[in-house]
Design an enzyme around this catalytic site. Sequence first.
Site, mmCIF file in Angstrom:
data_model
loop_
_atom_site.group_PDB
_atom_site.id
_atom_site.type_symbol
_atom_site.label_atom_id
_atom_site.label_comp_id
_atom_site.label_asym_id
_atom_site.label_seq_id
_atom_site.Cartn_x
_atom_site.Cartn_y
_atom_site.Cartn_z
ATOM 1 N N GLU A 129 38.306 13.361 0.982
ATOM 2 C CA GLU A 129 36.658 12.828 1.029
ATOM 3 C C GLU A 129 36.318 11.424 1.389
ATOM 4 O O GLU A 129 36.830 10.646 0.412
ATOM 5 C CB GLU A 129 36.189 13.034 0.067
ATOM 6 C CG GLU A 129 34.792 12.621 -0.328
ATOM 7 C CD GLU A 129 34.058 13.499 -1.245
ATOM 8 O OE1 GLU A 129 34.224 14.584 -1.954
ATOM 9 O OE2 GLU A 129 32.767 12.380 -1.576
ATOM 10 N N ASP A 138 34.518 24.918 -7.432
ATOM 11 C CA ASP A 138 34.642 23.522 -8.122
ATOM 12 C C ASP A 138 35.304 24.080 -9.386
ATOM 13 O O ASP A 138 34.748 24.580 -10.114
ATOM 14 C CB ASP A 138 34.207 23.028 -8.024
ATOM 15 C CG ASP A 138 34.621 21.364 -6.481
ATOM 16 O OD1 ASP A 138 35.301 21.754 -6.478
ATOM 17 O OD2 ASP A 138 33.377 20.864 -6.252
ATOM 18 N N SER A 149 29.085 19.047 -6.685
ATOM 19 C CA SER A 149 28.172 18.172 -6.753
ATOM 20 C C SER A 149 26.635 19.143 -6.622
ATOM 21 O O SER A 149 25.549 18.242 -6.735
ATOM 22 C CB SER A 149 28.159 18.365 -5.338
ATOM 23 O OG SER A 149 27.769 19.721 -4.194
#
Length: 289
Positions: free
Chosen positions: A187, A88, A50
């Site tokens: 999510e 990530d 993100s």
Amino acid sequence: MNKPKQPLSIVKMKTMKQKREPIAMVTAYDYPTARLAEEAGVDIILVGDSLGNVVLGYDSTLPVTIDDMVYHSRAVRRGAPNTFVVTDMPFMTYHSSVTDTLNGVRRIMQEGHATAVKMEGGAEIAPMVEACVKAGVPVLGHIGLTPQSVHQIGGYRIQGKTMDDAQRLLDDALALQQAGAFGVVLELVTDEVAAYISERLDIPTIGIGAGAKCDGQVLVFHDIVRYDADYRPKRFVKTYADIGTTIREAFSSYVEEVKQRAFPAQEHVFAADDELTGQLYGSGKVQTP
Ligand code: KIV
């Protein structure tokens, strides 16, 4: 002196699930934020891709590279030496071959100093997850809304609205567990489906927009503190501070004070001694603009 905190382990996370002790995870992308997160007692820091959106200004996570993740992960580790750090794996870095996947994972662990990696996807990436786990790398899964597949999903949509969808999500979660993942991020999944999956897994689920019945929660740092020039509220986020407004106001005051020569004031300047002042200016006064 305070004893440094004991970082979480994947064994302890399972125990936390059994004891119904929630896991608190937040994202961080730099040294000062990681320090503050560690001081606040966060269980897991996620160096999320993100960062593409919230730090680098892209409109998706797709342009983020392994180099970006290594760079930010190193900074986070320096700020949080005693916290479990998950980094990530970015878009398309764990799909082509096991060799390429392991090479990327090696960089995240060796150069980025992460404790674990996170990968988006379900049963289709289970072989890659298994290869990493066999190589000794803890892997966190991520299903539901997976931002790296946003164009295939067709937008940022809530997942788990039909029985087929619920079954697919459960199958994916079980495949990741079977492959050795130590936990799964859910999510934007409906409350009931997230609860159903959490009950059926032995490993913890960590929810974002997936209700209160997950075994832990994760939020993006910039959402928690409204750190954005143009913050748009999200239903599943609770904001705990508004540093965007605070920073904007601080910048405005600074600009105004510089323009008015109100900053720097006397207390911010370093005075030379009288001898040097005399040599520079004679007996005359220093000119002020
Ligand atoms: O990249 C990220 O920040 C994430 C969280 C939203 C779970 O994957």
